[in-house]
Enzyme design. Structure first.
Site, PDB file in Angstrom:
ATOM      1  N   LEU A  74       0.914  -1.266  -0.104  1.00  7.91           N
ATOM      2  CA  LEU A  74       0.013   0.119  -0.123  1.00  7.91           C
ATOM      3  C   LEU A  74       0.560   1.326  -0.122  1.00  7.91           C
ATOM      4  CD1 LEU A  74      -2.546  -1.096   2.499  1.00  7.91           C
ATOM      5  CD2 LEU A  74      -2.490  -1.715   0.072  1.00  7.91           C
ATOM      6  N   ALA A  75       1.006   1.773  -0.822  1.00  8.57           N
ATOM      7  CA  ALA A  75       1.591   3.067  -1.131  1.00  8.57           C
ATOM      8  C   ALA A  75       1.384   4.227  -1.620  1.00  8.57           C
ATOM      9  CB  ALA A  75       3.056   2.688  -2.272  1.00  8.57           C
ATOM     10  N   ARG A 100       2.089  14.111   7.221  1.00  7.26           N
ATOM     11  CA  ARG A 100       2.884  14.348   7.972  1.00  7.26           C
ATOM     12  C   ARG A 100       4.322  14.304   7.703  1.00  7.26           C
ATOM     13  NH1 ARG A 100       1.017  10.763  12.535  1.00  7.26           N
ATOM     14  NH2 ARG A 100      -0.503   9.216  10.984  1.00  7.26           N
TER      15      ARG A 100
HETATM   16  C1  UD1 Z   1      -2.731   0.923   9.266  1.00 10.30           C
HETATM   17  C2  UD1 Z   1      -4.263   0.467  10.332  1.00 10.30           C
HETATM   18  C3  UD1 Z   1      -3.760  -0.061  11.579  1.00 10.30           C
HETATM   19  C4  UD1 Z   1      -2.599  -0.228  12.055  1.00 10.30           C
HETATM   20  C5  UD1 Z   1      -1.678   0.874  11.696  1.00 10.30           C
HETATM   21  C6  UD1 Z   1       0.234  -0.074  11.413  1.00 10.30           C
HETATM   22  C7  UD1 Z   1      -6.262   0.618   9.145  1.00 10.30           C
HETATM   23  C8  UD1 Z   1      -7.529   1.522   8.936  1.00 10.30           C
HETATM   24  N1  UD1 Z   1      -5.885   0.834  10.460  1.00 10.30           N
HETATM   25  O1  UD1 Z   1      -3.211   2.144   9.724  1.00 10.30           O
HETATM   26  O2  UD1 Z   1      -4.436  -0.907  12.292  1.00 10.30           O
HETATM   27  O3  UD1 Z   1      -1.937  -0.628  13.614  1.00 10.30           O
HETATM   28  O4  UD1 Z   1      -2.059   1.252   9.734  1.00 10.30           O
HETATM   29  O5  UD1 Z   1       1.281   0.810  10.470  1.00 10.30           O
HETATM   30  O6  UD1 Z   1      -5.786   0.068   7.922  1.00 10.30           O
HETATM   31  N2  UD1 Z   1      -2.574   4.035   2.006  1.00 10.30           N
HETATM   32  C9  UD1 Z   1      -3.642   3.543   0.329  1.00 10.30           C
HETATM   33  N3  UD1 Z   1      -4.508   3.845   0.555  1.00 10.30           N
HETATM   34  C10 UD1 Z   1      -5.518   4.621   1.260  1.00 10.30           C
HETATM   35  C11 UD1 Z   1      -4.650   4.800   2.524  1.00 10.30           C
HETATM   36  C12 UD1 Z   1      -3.707   4.648   2.665  1.00 10.30           C
HETATM   37  O7  UD1 Z   1      -2.783   3.543   0.215  1.00 10.30           O
HETATM   38  O8  UD1 Z   1      -6.506   4.829   1.420  1.00 10.30           O
HETATM   39  C13 UD1 Z   1      -1.561   3.758   2.357  1.00 10.30           C
HETATM   40  C14 UD1 Z   1      -0.409   4.492   3.614  1.00 10.30           C
HETATM   41  O9  UD1 Z   1       0.506   5.620   2.099  1.00 10.30           O
HETATM   42  C15 UD1 Z   1       0.043   3.877   4.038  1.00 10.30           C
HETATM   43  C16 UD1 Z   1      -0.547   2.485   4.571  1.00 10.30           C
HETATM   44  O10 UD1 Z   1      -1.866   2.315   3.596  1.00 10.30           O
HETATM   45  O11 UD1 Z   1       1.415   2.918   3.539  1.00 10.30           O
HETATM   46  C17 UD1 Z   1      -1.558   2.868   5.683  1.00 10.30           C
HETATM   47  O12 UD1 Z   1      -2.027   3.574   5.905  1.00 10.30           O
HETATM   48  P1  UD1 Z   1      -2.023   4.981   7.422  1.00 10.30           P
HETATM   49  O13 UD1 Z   1      -3.283   5.657   6.740  1.00 10.30           O
HETATM   50  O14 UD1 Z   1      -0.638   4.950   7.333  1.00 10.30           O
HETATM   51  O15 UD1 Z   1      -2.836   3.998   8.097  1.00 10.30           O
HETATM   52  P2  UD1 Z   1      -2.180   3.448   9.703  1.00 10.30           P
HETATM   53  O16 UD1 Z   1      -3.746   5.303  10.110  1.00 10.30           O
HETATM   54  O17 UD1 Z   1      -1.029   3.698  10.009  1.00 10.30           O
END
Ligand code: UD1
Ligand code: CA
Length: 464
Positions: free
Chosen positions: A7-8, A14
């Site tokens: 997922l990227a 931030r």
């Molecule tokens: C997510 C998890 C959380 C976990 C944490 C660990 C969910 C709902 N929550 O939260 O349980 O503890 O990771 O680090 O999954 N991304 C996409 N598309 C999107 C949203 C995010 O590609 O629409 C990617 C982001 O670029 C990132 C990753 O997914 O690389 C995680 O997304 P982020 O928003 O950081 O999730 P967390 O709130 O950290």
């Protein structure tokens, strides 16, 4: 059969940066490359990267990065709007249709995972025939992470995001690392059922996990592996963790590090036992250092091969090869494909560029040699310069075995100096010099007996 998806797509607000978070660098690689590296050993049959924010840039940067082992090409899947981690994985439904196997999903911002940890996760998943297996960790400070509730048999009960937790649920320090192994057929079935019924109004991948059965949650031994990067402070902290890992590893293998906290070593560097690294030294890229060599203090070695028993003191060496027992520095600069022989000496304030030296050749003080090939046992006198650039093109200089250049000579390239030649100090050599001779190219010294500067008093007397 295992495919991986990363997922990227997020921007990483931030980080306060134009650059997508996953392209920020840690050591010699971007965060995304670190994640890709950690899955290499699993030898996935497909590698999918979900991209969104500035996806062209992400794709371009990754196009040039190749792993160690040959792996299938990366498949990029665009997530146009970032509506959550569940929505991101929904984008795989079409490209992964009909895939029969497991899918390992990783977040692009978790760069410190050990390959061993992923192997273990996969093994647990396959041996127990789970629908999903997730990696968890017990964090001293679990703030911001999804909390994982499981039975004594490691069976998942529920994942709840931090913001959706009650104060009591928040007391649970077992967190979701964002590393999941799914049986794809099962995941594919539940993905369309996700809703946005949560505090962020997003599609959560964690909900998909909640809908599946049986799901196992296994703790990682070293929680530092799963730390996610959300801001620059965490990026710096992760780099420190990475460095500690690399340095402890080399010390175990017989390398001495003096004041390790002042030293940085990329994970692409190779060191032999009995190498000594002195303070304030940085080893980068594809660098290898032979046994018994002493590097530093205050040196930078990048993409270079250093032989055994070499010393490098307060110097910079890039893209070069240094043979055994050669001494470099203090304050030397080797760059642009230098090759030295063995037992050479490259001393104070010497710059070498695209230059090859034979064995036991010395360039000890204040010189620049560019595009030069010098033989064995050559002595380059203090202040010798090769004038290799005519303003348009670079030209080569050749210097034969055992020749010596006097101090402050200029060799105007293209020029060839034979073997056993002596160049007189202060010469400007523009023509080739044959073997076995002395070349002098400077105006003769003139002596004027009795000459002295007329003094003021003399002039006054004359006027009287
Ligand atoms: C997510 C998890 C959380 C976990 C944490 C660990 C969910 C709902 N929550 O939260 O349980 O503890 O990771 O680090 O999954 N991304 C996409 N598309 C999107 C949203 C995010 O590609 O629409 C990617 C982001 O670029 C990132 C990753 O997914 O690389 C995680 O997304 P982020 O928003 O950081 O999730 P967390 O709130 O950290
Ligand atoms: Ca995150």
């Amino acid at each position: 059969m295992v495919a991986i998806a990363i997922l990227a797509a997020g921007r990483g607000t931030r980080m306060k940066s134009d650059l997508p978070k996953v392209l920020h660098r840690m050591g010699g690689r971007s965060l995304l490359e670190w994640v890709l590296n950690s899955v290499e050993e699993i030898q996935p049959v497909r590698r999918l990267v979900i991209v969104g924010y500035r996806h062209e840039l992400v794709m371009e940067m990754l196009a040039n990065s190749q792993g160690e082992t040959p792996l299938p090409a990366l498949e990029f899947v665009e997530q146009r709007e970032q509506l959550g981690t569940g929505h991101a994985v929904q984008q795989l439904l079409t490209p992964m249709e009909g895939f029969e196997g497991d899918l390992l999903i990783l977040n692009g911002d978790v760069p410190l995972l050990r390959p061993q940890t992923l192997k273990l996760l996969l093994q647990t998943h396959q041996e127990n025939r789970n629908a999903a297996t997730i990696l968890t960790a017990q964090l001293p400070d679990p703030k911001g992470y999804g909390r994982v509730f499981r039975t004594d048999q490691n069976l998942l009960q529920q994942i709840i995001e931090d913001r959706d937790c009650t104060p009591t649920q928040r007391q649970n320090h077992r967190i979701n690392a964002g590393v999941y192994c799914f049986r794809w057929a099962d995941l594919g079935r539940v993905l369309p059922q996700l809703t946005t019924n949560n505090d962020q109004k997003e599609y959560y991948l964690t909900d998909a996990v909640n809908y599946m059965k049986p799901v196992m949650a296994i703790d990682v031994e070293d929680y530092q592996e799963i730390l996610g990067i959300n801001d620059r402070k965490q990026l710096a902290d992760a780099y420190t963790i990475l460095q500690t890992r690399i340095k402890e590893d080399w010390m175990k293998k017989g390398v001495t590090l003096i004041d390790p906290s002042s030293i940085t070593i990329d994970d692409t560097v190779e060191l032999e036992p009995d190498v000594v690294i002195e303070p304030q030294t940085h080893l980068r890229g594809k660098t290898a250092i032979g046994a018994g060599s002493r590097i530093g203090p205050g040196s930078l070695i990048e993409n270079s091969q250093i032989g055994q028993n070499v010393t490098v003191l307060y110097s910079v060496v890039t893209d070069s090869y240094v043979a055994e027992a050669t001494r470099i520095g203090p304050y030397a600069h080797l760059r642009g494909h230098v090759e030295t022989g063995s037992h050479c000496r490259i001393g104070n304030f010497v710059e070498l560029k695209n230059t090859k030296l034979g064995d036991r050749t010395n360039v000890a003080h204040l010189s620049y040699l560019g595009d030069t090939i010098a033989g064995n046992q050559v002595n380059i006198g203090a202040g010798t310069i090769t004038a290799n650039y005519d303003g348009v093109k670079k030209h080569p200089t050749h210097i034969g075995d055992r020749s010596k250049t006097g101090s402050n000579s200029v060799l105007v390239a293209p020029v060839t100096i034979g073997e056993d030649v002596n160049i007189a100090a202060g010469s400007t050599i523009t023509d080739d010099v044959p073997n076995n001779c002395l070349a002098i190219a400077r105006s003769r010294q003139v002596i004027k007996p009795g000459w002295r500067l007329k003094s003021n008093s003399d002039q006054k007397n004359m006027g009287d």
